[in-house]
Structure formats: structure tokens, C-alpha cells
Design a protein around this motif. Structure first.
Motif, PDB file in Angstrom:
ATOM      1  N   SER A   1       2.706  29.320  10.536  1.00  0.00           N
ATOM      2  CA  SER A   1       2.131  29.474   9.198  1.00  0.00           C
ATOM      3  C   SER A   1       1.557  28.166   8.659  1.00  0.00           C
ATOM      4  O   SER A   1       0.780  28.179   7.703  1.00  0.00           O
ATOM      5  CB  SER A   1       3.199  29.988   8.221  1.00  0.00           C
ATOM      6  N   PHE A   2       1.908  27.025   9.281  1.00  0.00           N
ATOM      7  CA  PHE A   2       1.474  25.724   8.770  1.00  0.00           C
ATOM      8  C   PHE A   2       0.105  25.326   9.316  1.00  0.00           C
ATOM      9  O   PHE A   2      -0.784  24.933   8.561  1.00  0.00           O
ATOM     10  CB  PHE A   2       2.524  24.664   9.135  1.00  0.00           C
ATOM     11  N   PHE A   3      -0.071  25.438  10.625  1.00  0.00           N
ATOM     12  CA  PHE A   3      -1.344  25.046  11.231  1.00  0.00           C
ATOM     13  C   PHE A   3      -2.398  26.122  11.025  1.00  0.00           C
ATOM     14  O   PHE A   3      -2.079  27.314  10.942  1.00  0.00           O
ATOM     15  CB  PHE A   3      -1.153  24.768  12.726  1.00  0.00           C
ATOM     16  N   ASP A   4      -3.644  25.703  10.965  1.00  0.00           N
ATOM     17  CA  ASP A   4      -4.760  26.639  10.815  1.00  0.00           C
ATOM     18  C   ASP A   4      -4.750  27.649  11.955  1.00  0.00           C
ATOM     19  O   ASP A   4      -4.798  27.271  13.135  1.00  0.00           O
ATOM     20  CB  ASP A   4      -6.094  25.884  10.812  1.00  0.00           C
TER      21      ASP A   4
ATOM     22  N   VAL B   1      -4.569  21.267   9.680  1.00  0.00           N
ATOM     23  CA  VAL B   1      -4.108  21.961   8.480  1.00  0.00           C
ATOM     24  C   VAL B   1      -5.215  21.847   7.445  1.00  0.00           C
ATOM     25  O   VAL B   1      -5.494  20.742   6.949  1.00  0.00           O
ATOM     26  CB  VAL B   1      -2.792  21.354   7.945  1.00  0.00           C
TER      27      VAL B   1
ATOM     28  N   ARG C   1       0.981  23.677   2.683  1.00  0.00           N
ATOM     29  CA  ARG C   1      -0.252  23.408   3.424  1.00  0.00           C
ATOM     30  C   ARG C   1      -1.265  22.658   2.562  1.00  0.00           C
ATOM     31  O   ARG C   1      -1.786  21.613   2.944  1.00  0.00           O
ATOM     32  CB  ARG C   1      -0.871  24.732   3.917  1.00  0.00           C
TER      33      ARG C   1
ATOM     34  N   ALA D   1      -2.146  18.622   3.002  1.00  0.00           N
ATOM     35  CA  ALA D   1      -3.537  18.316   3.373  1.00  0.00           C
ATOM     36  C   ALA D   1      -4.221  17.487   2.288  1.00  0.00           C
ATOM     37  O   ALA D   1      -4.951  16.533   2.589  1.00  0.00           O
ATOM     38  CB  ALA D   1      -4.311  19.613   3.615  1.00  0.00           C
TER      39      ALA D   1
END
Length: 300
Positions: A65-68, A117, A269, A273
Motif C-alpha cells: 500500500s506504500f509504494f506506487d 512513492v 504516503r 513524499a
């Protein structure tokens, strides 16, 4: 013998009886007691939809769920000695490791990933509390050093998600040696001018709090996370006094200046970022897909 009672009725019941519901479809919130459907809970990143309680989450679930797009490159960690002290309590240390590995499907209590992210490239490292309480042993020390070295080599910021009960007693003094080792690794990031953000999750305690978990350039915590060196019960028994309400919880530490932010999981996120792009002099956070490139000019 009654043919209808003994044969026909059981046969009909077996054909039309309701199937038993699997036990893993629902999970009870430990804070408010609400029964939560497993898919709804997973879609909400394991945060209770009723009271907002942040439940434990594995590193792979977090990275998903964190990374694109949930896409990241896993970074390898050097393997330490399996049982350097030949430690044994009720079980042999290798047996405990095998049980934890079978239960979690992981080699140890740390996972490293590199990805984007919101179009911001970074290295992330997350601790797994379900693996022997996220205890800090030689593998965890090796993982943090590997993550820092990878971040320095790629000139990328590092984000660490901590969750631990402290040092791993089965490795004795070798586990305590990871405190100075990881501190030196974090200094490598500082010398390279790379940001280091720590997200403290529930619980972060013991030698982990006394080392890499409190050395971030920016300290963020999830709501109501327990963050301490010695737990509140130990302190109460030592000083023989009642502790203040919410003592050693994230909101209490934020109020007393030990944290910079307390941020819900669903907002991490954007928060991370934005901070990283400010610290590295990049532009504003990119939401959604990048715009299409302009049409090429016709050749003269």
C-alpha cells in the motif's frame, strides 16, 4: 431399522446443509471489539473502520500500500551466523527461528525495498513484529546497514518503519552490538546529505528505541503507538507511582517534543513524499498519472 430416518434423512441433510463459514473471514478489533470483514480491513490498511485503531501490519502488506502500484525491488540482506551462542531456553534458538519463518514466510524481522512513492524514489525498510516480536538481532543490524549502503550508493532517501520489542535475547551481547552498528550506518546517510525519516509504529521499545528508531531527521508516529525504552508497567513497579494518562503513547510524546508528527496510516504516503521532496529540493508531489508529453514539432 427405519430406512427413512437412518438413511434418507441424513443423505438429504448432507446435500442441503449450510457450509460452515471459514474462521478467517472476520477479525475482532482489539480496541473497540467490532467484528471487521477481512477484505474491508485489508482495503483500509488494517485500520479499524469503527474506531480508527491501527492494527499490526506485515512489511509486505505495508509496502503493497506504500509504494506506487505496490511495486518495489527487494534488497538482499547478508545472512548472519545461524546460532552463534548455541542459545537454548525452552527451545533451541534454531527451532524458534524455523517456527517463526514458517509462521511468517520471512527469513527474519526486516524487509528492504526500493521503489517510488508518489513519483518520489526512495529506499524503505520495515520491521515485522510478528517475527519474534520484531526483535533486533544480527540480521536486523545487517538489514539496516544494507539499506543505508544501498541508499548512499543510489543517492536515495531512506524511510524506516519500526516495530519491535527490543533486542533479541537469544543472541545476547551480539544483539546489543547492533545498536552502535546501526547508529554508524545512519551516520553514513547524514554524511552523504540524504534524508532519513523514521515512522514509529506500535510498539517500538527497548534497544530499538535507544538506537536507530530515534535518530531520524523527521520522526513520525502512527496514532496511539507505544514508544518507549522500558514499558509503563515496569516503570510503575519501579517508582511505585501511577503514570499519567496516555504516557509513552505517540500523542503524549508529540506534546512533549519527542516527535514531529502523528500521522494516520492512510496519510503516510502523501506526508512522507511531501517531506522528502522538500528536503531534496524537488518539485511538488505528483498525484495520479503524469501528464502526456507535448506533441513533437513537425520537422522543417
Amino acid at each position: 431399522m427405519n430406512w427413512i430416518t437412518n438413511y434418507v434423512r441424513p443423505t438429504i441433510n448432507s446435500l442441503f446443509s449450510r457450509r460452515e463459514m471459514p474462521e478467517n473471514l472476520w477479525e475482532k478489533c482489539p480496541e473497540c471489539g467490532t467484528m471487521l470483514f477481512h477484505r474491508e480491513l485489508a482495503d483500509n490498511q488494517r485500520v479499524c473502520t469503527s474506531c480508527g485503531h491501527h492494527m499490526g501490519i506485515t512489511p509486505r502488506e505495508r509496502f503493497q500500500s506504500f509504494f506506487d502500484g505496490g511495486m518495489y525491488k527487494e534488497i538482499a540482506v547478508p545472512q548472519p551466523l545461524a546460532d552463534p551462542l548455541h542459545f537454548r531456553d525452552q527451545k533451541k534458538y534454531p527451532d524458534r527461528m524455523k517456527a517463526a519463518q514458517k509462521q511468517t514466510g520471512e527469513k527474519d524481522a526486516m524487509l528492504i525495498g526500493e521503489g517510488e512513492v508518489l513519483r518520489t524514489r526512495l529506499v524503505a525498510i520495515a520491521q515485522d513484529f510478528s517475527f519474534m516480536g520484531g526483535s533486533m538481532g544480527m540480521y536486523v543490524g545487517n538489514a539496516i546497514i544494507a539499506a543505508c549502503e544501498h541508499a548512499v550508493a543510489r543517492k536515495l532517501p531512506l524511510v524506516l518503519f519500526s516495530a519491535a520489542g527490543g533486542a533479541r535475547m537469544q543472541e545476547g551481547i551480539l544483539s546489543l552490538m547492533q545498536m552502535p552498528r546501526t547508529t554508524v550506518a545512519v551516520d553514513m546517510l547524514r554524511e552523504a546529505g540524504l534524508p532519513y525519516i523514521v515512522v514509529l509504529t506500535h510498539p517500538t521499545t527497548g534497544g530499538v528505541t535507544a538506537s536507530y528508531a530515534m535518530l531520524g531527521d523527521v520522526q513520525i508516529a502512527e496514532p496511539n503507538a507505544l514508544i518507549c525504552f522500558a514499558g509503563p508497567r515496569v516503570i510503575e513497579q519501579t517508582i511505585r507511582e501511577k503514570l499519567p494518562e496516555g504516557f509513552q503513547r505517540a500523542e503524549y510524546l508529540l506534546e512533549h517534543g519527542m516527535l514531529d508528527r502523528v500521522t494516520p496510516r492512510k496519510d503516510l504516503r502523501v506526508e512522507i513524499a511531501t517531506i522528502l521532496r522538500m528536503l531534496t529540493g524537488q518539485g511538488a508531489v505528483v498525484h495520479g498519472e503524469l501528464p502526456a508529453p507535448p506533441p513533437a514539432e513537425p520537422a522543417p
